[in-house]
Scaffold this motif. Sequence first.
Motif, mmCIF file in Angstrom:
data_model
loop_
_atom_site.group_PDB
_atom_site.id
_atom_site.type_symbol
_atom_site.label_atom_id
_atom_site.label_comp_id
_atom_site.label_asym_id
_atom_site.label_seq_id
_atom_site.Cartn_x
_atom_site.Cartn_y
_atom_site.Cartn_z
ATOM 1 N N SER A 196 0.824 -1.206 0.000
ATOM 2 C CA SER A 196 0.000 0.000 0.000
ATOM 3 C C SER A 196 0.862 1.262 0.000
ATOM 4 O O SER A 196 2.009 1.262 0.469
ATOM 5 C CB SER A 196 -0.903 0.019 1.233
ATOM 6 O OG SER A 196 -0.149 0.201 2.422
ATOM 7 N N ALA A 197 0.301 2.340 -0.522
ATOM 8 C CA ALA A 197 1.012 3.617 -0.538
ATOM 9 C C ALA A 197 1.296 4.102 0.876
ATOM 10 O O ALA A 197 2.331 4.720 1.136
ATOM 11 C CB ALA A 197 0.188 4.655 -1.308
ATOM 12 N N GLU A 198 0.378 3.808 1.796
ATOM 13 C CA GLU A 198 0.554 4.263 3.181
ATOM 14 C C GLU A 198 1.774 3.609 3.817
ATOM 15 O O GLU A 198 2.547 4.266 4.527
ATOM 16 C CB GLU A 198 -0.696 3.952 4.003
ATOM 17 C CG GLU A 198 -1.924 4.759 3.611
ATOM 18 C CD GLU A 198 -2.670 4.153 2.444
ATOM 19 O OE1 GLU A 198 -3.716 4.709 2.059
ATOM 20 O OE2 GLU A 198 -2.216 3.110 1.905
ATOM 21 N N LEU A 216 6.378 4.807 5.195
ATOM 22 C CA LEU A 216 7.282 4.422 6.278
ATOM 23 C C LEU A 216 8.563 3.927 5.616
ATOM 24 O O LEU A 216 8.815 2.737 5.480
ATOM 25 C CB LEU A 216 6.649 3.329 7.143
ATOM 26 C CG LEU A 216 5.312 3.669 7.797
ATOM 27 C CD1 LEU A 216 4.754 2.457 8.535
ATOM 28 C CD2 LEU A 216 5.478 4.839 8.761
ATOM 29 N N THR A 217 9.401 4.860 5.197
ATOM 30 C CA THR A 217 10.478 4.549 4.258
ATOM 31 C C THR A 217 11.474 3.527 4.802
ATOM 32 O O THR A 217 11.974 2.684 4.046
ATOM 33 C CB THR A 217 11.210 5.836 3.855
ATOM 34 O OG1 THR A 217 11.657 6.527 5.037
ATOM 35 C CG2 THR A 217 10.297 6.757 3.058
ATOM 36 N N GLU A 218 11.792 3.606 6.092
ATOM 37 C CA GLU A 218 12.772 2.671 6.640
ATOM 38 C C GLU A 218 12.207 1.256 6.670
ATOM 39 O O GLU A 218 12.854 0.294 6.251
ATOM 40 C CB GLU A 218 13.205 3.098 8.047
ATOM 41 C CG GLU A 218 14.013 4.386 8.096
ATOM 42 C CD GLU A 218 13.138 5.618 8.226
ATOM 43 O OE1 GLU A 218 11.898 5.463 8.305
ATOM 44 O OE2 GLU A 218 13.701 6.737 8.248
ATOM 45 N N GLN A 219 10.978 1.099 7.191
ATOM 46 C CA GLN A 219 10.362 -0.224 7.215
ATOM 47 C C GLN A 219 10.165 -0.754 5.800
ATOM 48 O O GLN A 219 10.363 -1.941 5.533
ATOM 49 C CB GLN A 219 9.015 -0.178 7.948
ATOM 50 C CG GLN A 219 9.129 -0.025 9.454
ATOM 51 C CD GLN A 219 9.106 1.426 9.905
ATOM 52 O OE1 GLN A 219 9.617 2.315 9.212
ATOM 53 N NE2 GLN A 219 8.523 1.687 11.064
ATOM 54 N N GLN A 248 11.526 -4.961 1.339
ATOM 55 C CA GLN A 248 11.944 -5.432 0.018
ATOM 56 C C GLN A 248 12.495 -6.851 0.072
ATOM 57 O O GLN A 248 12.566 -7.548 -0.946
ATOM 58 C CB GLN A 248 13.010 -4.495 -0.561
ATOM 59 C CG GLN A 248 12.539 -3.077 -0.819
ATOM 60 C CD GLN A 248 13.680 -2.168 -1.267
ATOM 61 O OE1 GLN A 248 14.543 -2.585 -2.054
ATOM 62 N NE2 GLN A 248 13.716 -0.949 -0.767
ATOM 63 N N GLN A 249 12.878 -7.301 1.265
ATOM 64 C CA GLN A 249 13.473 -8.630 1.418
ATOM 65 C C GLN A 249 12.440 -9.738 1.586
ATOM 66 O O GLN A 249 12.806 -10.908 1.700
ATOM 67 C CB GLN A 249 14.400 -8.638 2.648
ATOM 68 C CG GLN A 249 15.490 -7.584 2.611
ATOM 69 C CD GLN A 249 16.314 -7.556 3.894
ATOM 70 O OE1 GLN A 249 17.487 -7.879 3.897
ATOM 71 N NE2 GLN A 249 15.682 -7.171 4.987
#
Length: 441
Positions: free
Chosen positions: A368-370, A374-377, A382-383
Amino acid sequence: MTRRRFLSATGALGAGTLLAACGGGSASPGSGSASGPAAEPAADTYDGPNVELEFWNGFTGGDGPYMQALVDAFNSEHENVNVRMTVMEWADYYSKLPAAVTSGRGPDVGIMHIDSLSTNAARNVIMPLDDVAAALDLNASDFAEAVWNAGEYAGQRYGIPLDVHPLGYFYNKQVLADAGLDPEDPPMDRDSYEAALEALKSAGVAGHWMSPHTFTGSMTLQSLIWQFGGSLFNDDGTEVTWDQDPAIEALTWMVDAINNDYSPSDVGQDADAIALQNGQTAFNWNGIWHINTLKEVSGLEWGVAPLPNIGGTQAAWAGSHNFVMTSQRRPDENKLDAARVFINWVSQQSLDWAEGGQVPARSSVRESAEFQELTEQAALAQQVDYLRFPPAVPGIGDAFADFDQALNEAVLLTKEPAKALSDAAARATKKLEENRDRYSE
């Protein structure tokens, strides 16, 4: 519960977490009405008499207040259900829970790490949740395959995934810049990583402190073994495989970092994380919970990314918190129905739970965009397609004490990697054999 209401409930909450601390908005896809038999109660509402649910977990770090805020909000919205949360250290939780269930004083709902599900299922501490998964309309298509499959034991589901918490790659941007390296482009493969460690060494910095402890050395070693194409156990968890060549190569890489002066030789517990904060090192492989710790450090310039691919195969250690329901001497159908509603409701707020330093288990929420805000999470999420979990074998955790000992001996330079791993594998193999007999009775 909207994100604004959640943040209002948590207030100016300090979100720093300790190393030992370890899907979408208010209407996540895949969490609506039941898809099971017609007699199955709905998972979104509870219309029965007033009930009180006991909810146990080990969220003693910065994630605890986030879960308490969710419980408080649930209670305020459900007049006929009151959830009482009891928090204790995870070690105490896992030691007290079986006895409490046996004596009839266990909680109705709990949180359990994914590698503990099979052991507690075999002990009849927790109950199968296939009917709960059906009532919540959960299915494999909305979860990463590894985390969904890991919640099953002996053909039944025992855990409802709430999150995944992977190992991540944290870096100190100022230390990199001072060594002439690009702070916005950290090394992501073996050649560039080792070149960066050499540049940092030339600048007088030990670039990656290798921990001989479970946090975070064991998680690092497990990730490296998988990256080098190896495994810790065979597929069904009946054989130890961490004494094979890929594991030896992985542990040797960690030891070589010490011999090459890229790391001190005796790193204390948590010292690797503290060194990153203090500008004494550039790289630290640590859990996602470390995000909120670093956010609390004033003036620190840092970044986070998926683990570098050192061995040639993308892989990373991860844990996962799962909802469980405990076995009851005298099951109360009203409490069981209310527990379904509670689990479903919290699962729908998993974007808010991610604020506490987690990756939502549901794919629909992670994408989701939301959540991407939360850029760090999101970076560590991505893993998700190559995270690894241990096989669902009762007592599998017993073997990790030997694995951790091998790590400790090798990284402290008291035993060669191959010897340390071989000795540990022999001990762990005996434990696996003993556990097969113990849990088959």
